[in-house]
Write a protein that holds these residues in place. Structure first.
Motif, mmCIF file in Angstrom:
data_model
loop_
_atom_site.group_PDB
_atom_site.id
_atom_site.type_symbol
_atom_site.label_atom_id
_atom_site.label_comp_id
_atom_site.label_asym_id
_atom_site.label_seq_id
_atom_site.Cartn_x
_atom_site.Cartn_y
_atom_site.Cartn_z
ATOM 1 N N VAL A 54 0.851 -1.192 0.000
ATOM 2 C CA VAL A 54 0.000 0.000 0.000
ATOM 3 C C VAL A 54 0.882 1.236 0.000
ATOM 4 O O VAL A 54 1.886 1.300 0.730
ATOM 5 C CB VAL A 54 -0.940 0.020 1.225
ATOM 6 C CG1 VAL A 54 -1.688 1.345 1.313
ATOM 7 C CG2 VAL A 54 -1.937 -1.117 1.154
ATOM 8 N N ALA A 78 -3.561 0.373 -2.858
ATOM 9 C CA ALA A 78 -3.018 -0.967 -2.651
ATOM 10 C C ALA A 78 -2.708 -1.557 -4.017
ATOM 11 O O ALA A 78 -3.525 -1.468 -4.938
ATOM 12 C CB ALA A 78 -4.024 -1.837 -1.903
ATOM 13 N N HIS A 124 -14.263 -3.936 -3.133
ATOM 14 C CA HIS A 124 -13.950 -2.936 -2.122
ATOM 15 C C HIS A 124 -12.866 -3.468 -1.192
ATOM 16 O O HIS A 124 -13.010 -4.544 -0.609
ATOM 17 C CB HIS A 124 -15.217 -2.611 -1.331
ATOM 18 C CG HIS A 124 -15.128 -1.350 -0.530
ATOM 19 N ND1 HIS A 124 -16.109 -0.970 0.356
ATOM 20 C CD2 HIS A 124 -14.186 -0.372 -0.474
ATOM 21 C CE1 HIS A 124 -15.777 0.176 0.916
ATOM 22 N NE2 HIS A 124 -14.615 0.556 0.438
ATOM 23 N N LEU A 125 -11.796 -2.724 -1.066
ATOM 24 C CA LEU A 125 -10.696 -3.150 -0.204
ATOM 25 C C LEU A 125 -11.144 -3.302 1.246
ATOM 26 O O LEU A 125 -10.578 -4.109 2.001
ATOM 27 C CB LEU A 125 -9.541 -2.144 -0.302
ATOM 28 C CG LEU A 125 -8.212 -2.545 0.322
ATOM 29 C CD1 LEU A 125 -7.679 -3.835 -0.269
ATOM 30 C CD2 LEU A 125 -7.180 -1.426 0.143
ATOM 31 N N LEU A 146 -12.228 -6.847 1.334
ATOM 32 C CA LEU A 146 -11.102 -7.754 1.148
ATOM 33 C C LEU A 146 -10.327 -7.935 2.448
ATOM 34 O O LEU A 146 -10.036 -9.061 2.867
ATOM 35 C CB LEU A 146 -10.188 -7.218 0.045
ATOM 36 C CG LEU A 146 -9.073 -8.133 -0.465
ATOM 37 C CD1 LEU A 146 -8.648 -7.740 -1.875
ATOM 38 C CD2 LEU A 146 -7.829 -8.111 0.437
ATOM 39 N N TYR A 159 -8.311 -12.835 0.714
ATOM 40 C CA TYR A 159 -6.995 -12.667 0.104
ATOM 41 C C TYR A 159 -6.859 -13.423 -1.206
ATOM 42 O O TYR A 159 -5.945 -13.141 -1.996
ATOM 43 C CB TYR A 159 -5.908 -13.113 1.077
ATOM 44 C CG TYR A 159 -5.672 -14.602 1.151
ATOM 45 C CD1 TYR A 159 -4.693 -15.209 0.365
ATOM 46 C CD2 TYR A 159 -6.414 -15.412 2.013
ATOM 47 C CE1 TYR A 159 -4.463 -16.574 0.435
ATOM 48 C CE2 TYR A 159 -6.193 -16.773 2.083
ATOM 49 C CZ TYR A 159 -5.213 -17.354 1.296
ATOM 50 O OH TYR A 159 -4.999 -18.700 1.353
ATOM 51 N N GLN A 187 -4.297 -3.458 -8.833
ATOM 52 C CA GLN A 187 -4.536 -2.615 -7.654
ATOM 53 C C GLN A 187 -5.893 -2.932 -7.036
ATOM 54 O O GLN A 187 -6.747 -3.557 -7.664
ATOM 55 C CB GLN A 187 -4.443 -1.132 -7.988
ATOM 56 C CG GLN A 187 -5.302 -0.657 -9.119
ATOM 57 C CD GLN A 187 -4.592 -0.694 -10.449
ATOM 58 O OE1 GLN A 187 -3.365 -0.679 -10.500
ATOM 59 N NE2 GLN A 187 -5.330 -0.728 -11.525
ATOM 60 N N TYR A 188 -6.057 -2.462 -5.799
ATOM 61 C CA TYR A 188 -7.230 -2.763 -4.977
ATOM 62 C C TYR A 188 -7.647 -1.455 -4.325
ATOM 63 O O TYR A 188 -6.826 -0.770 -3.708
ATOM 64 C CB TYR A 188 -6.885 -3.831 -3.933
ATOM 65 C CG TYR A 188 -6.313 -5.073 -4.587
ATOM 66 C CD1 TYR A 188 -7.122 -6.164 -4.867
ATOM 67 C CD2 TYR A 188 -4.978 -5.123 -4.967
ATOM 68 C CE1 TYR A 188 -6.611 -7.281 -5.504
ATOM 69 C CE2 TYR A 188 -4.459 -6.236 -5.607
ATOM 70 C CZ TYR A 188 -5.272 -7.310 -5.878
ATOM 71 O OH TYR A 188 -4.762 -8.394 -6.521
ATOM 72 N N TYR A 189 -8.935 -1.106 -4.444
ATOM 73 C CA TYR A 189 -9.367 0.249 -4.137
ATOM 74 C C TYR A 189 -10.199 0.361 -2.868
ATOM 75 O O TYR A 189 -11.116 -0.431 -2.633
ATOM 76 C CB TYR A 189 -10.224 0.796 -5.278
ATOM 77 C CG TYR A 189 -9.495 1.008 -6.575
ATOM 78 C CD1 TYR A 189 -8.751 2.157 -6.811
ATOM 79 C CD2 TYR A 189 -9.575 0.058 -7.592
ATOM 80 C CE1 TYR A 189 -8.105 2.360 -8.014
ATOM 81 C CE2 TYR A 189 -8.932 0.254 -8.803
ATOM 82 C CZ TYR A 189 -8.189 1.404 -9.004
ATOM 83 O OH TYR A 189 -7.553 1.587 -10.197
ATOM 84 N N THR A 190 -9.901 1.383 -2.104
ATOM 85 C CA THR A 190 -10.891 1.974 -1.228
ATOM 86 C C THR A 190 -11.621 3.033 -2.049
ATOM 87 O O THR A 190 -11.185 3.392 -3.157
ATOM 88 C CB THR A 190 -10.225 2.649 -0.018
ATOM 89 O OG1 THR A 190 -9.315 3.660 -0.493
ATOM 90 C CG2 THR A 190 -9.471 1.630 0.836
ATOM 91 N N GLU A 235 -14.361 3.581 5.983
ATOM 92 C CA GLU A 235 -12.978 3.233 5.651
ATOM 93 C C GLU A 235 -12.001 3.834 6.654
ATOM 94 O O GLU A 235 -11.060 3.168 7.107
ATOM 95 C CB GLU A 235 -12.641 3.728 4.243
ATOM 96 C CG GLU A 235 -13.390 3.028 3.140
ATOM 97 C CD GLU A 235 -13.081 3.615 1.780
ATOM 98 O OE1 GLU A 235 -13.518 3.028 0.776
ATOM 99 O OE2 GLU A 235 -12.401 4.668 1.706
ATOM 100 N N TYR A 273 -4.327 -2.416 8.224
ATOM 101 C CA TYR A 273 -3.720 -3.588 7.596
ATOM 102 C C TYR A 273 -2.971 -4.463 8.589
ATOM 103 O O TYR A 273 -2.541 -5.558 8.235
ATOM 104 C CB TYR A 273 -2.780 -3.147 6.474
ATOM 105 C CG TYR A 273 -3.490 -2.362 5.393
ATOM 106 C CD1 TYR A 273 -4.238 -3.009 4.419
ATOM 107 C CD2 TYR A 273 -3.446 -0.968 5.370
ATOM 108 C CE1 TYR A 273 -4.908 -2.296 3.436
ATOM 109 C CE2 TYR A 273 -4.103 -0.243 4.389
ATOM 110 C CZ TYR A 273 -4.837 -0.908 3.428
ATOM 111 O OH TYR A 273 -5.502 -0.206 2.460
#
Length: 400
Positions: free
Chosen positions: A45, A52, A193-194, A197, A203, A212-215, A265, A276
């Motif tokens: 991140v 991420a 949505h992170l 996740l 995972y 990539q992985y988003y908020t 978030e 995290y």
């Protein structure tokens, strides 16, 4: 490695899953003696912009020129798309709709207005055209977006479902969306949505196709970098928890829903690094629980087979080191995968009818995100006392 959104070198490790092959690179029988390339699967991140991300070790061309995933094989996903089209049509009343990463036409087949799909995979795009869905074979970037706009005009609605995580060039792709959409139009993006996740130990959705992985916060920043502005957000149950982002090419006051999700978030610690902490430990527990279950079942003489051969399943199988000695096969509704073998773990993929023939004690469900649909589809497993096993977010046995 530097952040692909902001360019800073302030990346912090979240979880390291080792090295795996690309998740959709299923092997033919003739490839079983060939070496398989593997690539690190290490999620980090950016401390500055909160994106991420994985390092871009493979290209979209490597994965999507020929693709093994056809959206229409999930009946619940097709129904999800149908409802979206109905709702979006009532909200926007578009005269021209463009979908990016339109797959096999699963969504655009429901659109009554003029439409166009943009799909990079040659084989999947061909399936869409067979359904009568106009489909351009291309990857989206600024130049492609401008060309489509010049030839077809601006779109009132641009849809990009489950693709915003799949592109390493965030800036080029987002500016491509901006080129496609009319100056008063709408862009709708669905992405995992992170928050889900991390919170639900999902995972296995970390794989090389997802760069990539988003908020919502990091997605807001990515959209703004390409000239789009987030105005609304919806929470969705798909893929274990997704968000639908509504953006426009001009600044407008975001809805209360945006503020609410951003607050969730922040409360979960995803607007800094605190959220995290402990994720890697929970990932390891999922692995240990699944391996313990499989080994205990084998020792007791019970049979376990798999259901589904999704990309996420291959992350799970490779991370856990599961091979045909403890999972002799999995099945899938997609005939493209029949007779092939899962990448890395070399588990045979068979037709679904094999389960009823063999009557196993347990069926390990790899596409756990389709739980409601698959519990119905696999209800016949209960006829001989069999059980379904879901590995995520924690191991659970279900008697259908």
């Amino acid at each position: 490695m530097i952040c692909r959104l902001c360019g800073r070198a302030e990346l912090e490790s979240v979880v390291d899953l080792g090295a795996t092959p690309p998740c959709e690179r299923f092997l033919t029988a003739g490839q079983l003696d060939d070496p398989e390339p593997t690539y690190p699967l290490h999620l980090r991140v950016c401390r500055h912009c909160l994106l991420a991300q994985l390092p871009p070790l493979i290209t979209p061309e490597d994965t999507f020129t020929e693709y093994a995933y056809f959206s229409s094989f999930s009946s619940s996903w097709v129904e999800h798309a149908r409802r979206f089209v109905a709702d979006a049509t009532a909200r926007i009343r578009p005269k021209f709709v463009v979908e990016v990463a339109s797959n096999d036409g699963y969504l655009l087949q429901h659109v009554d207005a003029r439409c166009l799909g943009i799909e990079p995979s040659v084989n999947v795009g061909a399936a869409a055209r067979e359904k009568g869905v106009p489909t351009l074979t291309a990857f989206l970037d600024k130049e492609t977006g401008a060309k489509v706009r010049d030839e077809h005009g601006p779109a009132d609605l641009v849809v990009a479902n489950n693709v915003y995580a799949h592109i390493p060039d965030i800036h080029g792709f987002t500016t491509g969306l901006r080129e496609l959409v009319a100056d008063d139009g709408w862009v709708s993006i669905e992405v995992q949505h992170l928050l889900s996740l991390v919170g639900q130990n999902q995972y296995d959705t970390i794989y090389h196709e997802h760069f990539q992985y988003y908020t919502v916060e990091s997605a807001r920043r990515a959209l703004a970098a390409g000239g789009l502005y987030l105005v609304d957000v919806e929470r969705l149950p798909t893929h274990g928890g997704s968000v639908r982002l509504w953006a426009r090419p001009f600044e407008a006051e975001p809805t209360a829903a945006v503020a609410q999700v951003l607050a969730e978030e922040q409360s979960a610690g995803l607007h800094d690094m605190s959220g995290y902490q402990g994720f890697a430990r929970r990932v390891e527990q999922v692995r240990l629980d699944l391996l313990r279950f499989l080994l205990d079942a084998k020792a007791a003489g019970r049979t376990v087979v798999g259901y589904g051969a999704p990309g996420k399943g291959n992350t799970l199988l490779n991370h856990c080191g599961i091979r045909p000695d403890i999972l002799p096969y999995t099945v899938d509704r997609n005939p493209y995968k029949h007779g092939r073998f899962t990448p890395g773990t070399r588990i045979p993929v068979l037709a679904p009818e094999r389960i009823a023939e063999d009557r196993p004690d347990y069926v390990l469900v790899l596409p756990w995100n389709l739980r409601a649909e698959l519990v119905r589809q696999l209800s016949y497993v209960g006829e001989w006392g069999g059980r379904l096993v879901f590995p995520i977010p924690t191991l659970e046995e279900v008697r259908p």
